[in-house]
Every structure is written in structure tokens, then in C-alpha cells.
Scaffold this motif. Structure first.
Motif, PDB file in Angstrom:
ATOM      1  N   LYS A  99      60.446  18.343 -20.035  1.00 37.28           N
ATOM      2  CA  LYS A  99      61.308  18.974 -20.342  1.00 37.28           C
ATOM      3  C   LYS A  99      62.603  18.164 -21.283  1.00 37.28           C
ATOM      4  O   LYS A  99      62.992  18.567 -22.852  1.00 37.28           O
ATOM      5  CB  LYS A  99      62.309  20.125 -19.207  1.00 37.28           C
ATOM      6  CG  LYS A  99      61.943  21.143 -18.741  1.00 37.28           C
ATOM      7  CD  LYS A  99      62.866  21.772 -17.925  1.00 37.28           C
ATOM      8  CE  LYS A  99      62.745  23.582 -17.585  1.00 37.28           C
ATOM      9  NZ  LYS A  99      63.239  23.970 -16.686  1.00 37.28           N
ATOM     10  N   LYS A 100      62.809  17.485 -20.768  1.00 40.45           N
ATOM     11  CA  LYS A 100      63.264  15.993 -21.009  1.00 40.45           C
ATOM     12  C   LYS A 100      62.842  15.721 -22.809  1.00 40.45           C
ATOM     13  O   LYS A 100      63.767  16.008 -23.822  1.00 40.45           O
ATOM     14  CB  LYS A 100      63.624  14.942 -20.578  1.00 40.45           C
ATOM     15  CG  LYS A 100      64.740  14.735 -19.607  1.00 40.45           C
ATOM     16  CD  LYS A 100      64.793  13.568 -18.479  1.00 40.45           C
ATOM     17  CE  LYS A 100      65.456  13.608 -17.109  1.00 40.45           C
ATOM     18  NZ  LYS A 100      65.485  12.429 -16.806  1.00 40.45           N
ATOM     19  N   ILE A 101      62.010  15.129 -22.601  1.00 39.91           N
ATOM     20  CA  ILE A 101      60.790  15.000 -24.086  1.00 39.91           C
ATOM     21  C   ILE A 101      61.012  16.218 -25.698  1.00 39.91           C
ATOM     22  O   ILE A 101      60.880  16.129 -26.322  1.00 39.91           O
ATOM     23  CB  ILE A 101      58.959  14.414 -24.044  1.00 39.91           C
ATOM     24  CG1 ILE A 101      59.037  12.882 -23.146  1.00 39.91           C
ATOM     25  CG2 ILE A 101      58.502  14.461 -25.556  1.00 39.91           C
ATOM     26  CD1 ILE A 101      57.858  12.971 -22.614  1.00 39.91           C
ATOM     27  N   MET A 135      63.273  18.272 -25.330  1.00 41.00           N
ATOM     28  CA  MET A 135      64.717  18.607 -25.282  1.00 41.00           C
ATOM     29  C   MET A 135      65.068  17.058 -26.970  1.00 41.00           C
ATOM     30  O   MET A 135      66.265  17.419 -27.939  1.00 41.00           O
ATOM     31  CB  MET A 135      65.780  18.210 -24.269  1.00 41.00           C
ATOM     32  CG  MET A 135      66.136  19.633 -23.202  1.00 41.00           C
ATOM     33  SD  MET A 135      66.351  20.970 -24.287  1.00 41.00           S
ATOM     34  CE  MET A 135      67.785  20.844 -24.149  1.00 41.00           C
ATOM     35  N   ALA A 136      64.448  16.560 -26.206  1.00 40.60           N
ATOM     36  CA  ALA A 136      64.723  14.919 -26.886  1.00 40.60           C
ATOM     37  C   ALA A 136      64.466  15.593 -28.436  1.00 40.60           C
ATOM     38  O   ALA A 136      64.831  15.816 -30.031  1.00 40.60           O
ATOM     39  CB  ALA A 136      64.589  13.650 -27.002  1.00 40.60           C
ATOM     40  N   THR A 137      63.218  16.043 -28.720  1.00 44.35           N
ATOM     41  CA  THR A 137      62.788  16.457 -29.936  1.00 44.35           C
ATOM     42  C   THR A 137      63.329  17.338 -30.755  1.00 44.35           C
ATOM     43  O   THR A 137      63.579  17.117 -31.894  1.00 44.35           O
ATOM     44  CB  THR A 137      60.379  16.689 -29.548  1.00 44.35           C
ATOM     45  OG1 THR A 137      60.679  15.874 -29.222  1.00 44.35           O
ATOM     46  CG2 THR A 137      60.063  17.212 -31.554  1.00 44.35           C
ATOM     47  N   VAL A 138      63.965  18.075 -30.486  1.00 39.16           N
ATOM     48  CA  VAL A 138      65.034  19.348 -30.429  1.00 39.16           C
ATOM     49  C   VAL A 138      65.845  18.870 -31.193  1.00 39.16           C
ATOM     50  O   VAL A 138      66.126  19.172 -32.269  1.00 39.16           O
ATOM     51  CB  VAL A 138      64.869  21.001 -29.857  1.00 39.16           C
ATOM     52  CG1 VAL A 138      65.606  21.501 -30.362  1.00 39.16           C
ATOM     53  CG2 VAL A 138      63.702  21.158 -29.685  1.00 39.16           C
ATOM     54  N   ALA A 139      66.049  18.162 -30.633  1.00 37.48           N
ATOM     55  CA  ALA A 139      67.828  17.765 -31.071  1.00 37.48           C
ATOM     56  C   ALA A 139      67.529  15.961 -31.834  1.00 37.48           C
ATOM     57  O   ALA A 139      68.006  16.623 -32.860  1.00 37.48           O
ATOM     58  CB  ALA A 139      68.815  16.781 -29.397  1.00 37.48           C
TER      59      ALA A 139
END
Length: 150
Positions: free
Chosen positions: A2-4, A6-10
Motif C-alpha cells: 500500500k505504501k508503494i 500511495m507513493a506512486t499515486v502522489a
């Protein structure tokens, strides 16, 4: 995971925002002024030339005849032929907003014609009454005053 995600979307969203920040620099907000069509004018100069020919056939007037010691003859005349050629140069001026056109033109040309007339009442030694020669070089300067419709 989930962290990866979310980082990609941001990261993708920040690139989109950064690209939109300079949108006004690349695309002006005002439309360019319309281009005006040029108004037609006769103002200008020109140069030209011409070439041609002039001729006439021999003609005898036989409806009116006379008799002398050498016989009965009709009056007549004859002309020759010639080359015609020359050039022209001129300028026109049409004041802005006016329909009137003013101009000056010069022409120089060449034409050489000659002719003779026959009179049967004359003696046999002198049958030609007249000779005529038209031409060689000629020139003229003419002015122009016109009105432009439409």
C-alpha cells in the motif's frame, strides 16, 4: 504494498500539478487580432512591349476609268507592309480612399509604311501622282484620369 502504491499515486499527481502551473506561459489567454485584408489599389508602375504588323493589298479602282493615247486605265493606289513594335512604361496613382486614378505613360515604337497613287490621265513618263511615307520611329506621352468601380 500500500505504501508503494500511495507513493506512486502522489508522485504522478505532483507531476500533473507542476505541468499545469506553467500552462498560462505556454498558451496565451488573448486571441491574436484578426488580419485585415489589403485594400485594392491601382497605384504602381508597369513596363511592357508589343509587336505586330501592318499591311494592305494592292487596290485598283476600276469603276472610274479614263482613256489616253496609251489605252484605257483605272485609277489606283498601292501600299506596302511593315513591322510594328515598341515598348511602353507608365505609373498610376490612386489616392488612399479615393476612387480616382491618375497616371502618366510613355510609348516608343517603330512603323514604316509607304504608298503610291496612280493617275492614268498623266503622261506615260509620269504615271505616279503621289508617294506617301508614314513613319519610322514615333513616341508619345499620355496622361490618365480614371475612376475605379468596386
Amino acid at each position: 504494498m500500500k505504501k508503494i502504491l500511495m507513493a506512486t499515486v502522489a508522485t504522478v499527481m505532483s507531476i500533473g500539478v507542476a505541468g499545469a502551473a506553467d500552462l498560462s506561459a505556454r498558451m496565451p489567454m488573448k486571441a491574436p487580432p484578426p488580419v485585415m485584408a489589403p485594400v485594392f489599389s491601382w497605384t504602381g508602375c508597369y513596363i511592357g512591349g508589343y509587336v505586330g504588323g501592318a499591311w494592305s493589298g494592292d487596290t485598283t479602282v476600276s469603276t472610274y476609268s479614263t482613256s489616253n493615247a496609251f489605252g484605257s486605265y483605272g485609277y489606283g493606289y498601292s501600299n506596302d507592309s511593315s513591322f510594328i513594335g515598341g515598348g511602353t512604361l507608365g505609373c498610376n496613382w490612386q489616392p488612399v480612399g479615393s476612387p480616382f486614378v491618375l497616371g502618366l505613360e510613355g510609348e516608343v515604337g517603330y512603323l514604316s509604311l509607304s504608298g503610291s497613287a496612280f493617275d492614268p490621265t498623266r503622261t506615260a513618263a509620269l504615271p505616279i501622282v503621289s508617294n506617301t511615307k508614314i513613319g519610322d520611329w514615333y513616341g508619345m506621352i499620355t496622361g490618365r484620369l480614371g475612376y475605379s468601380f468596386g
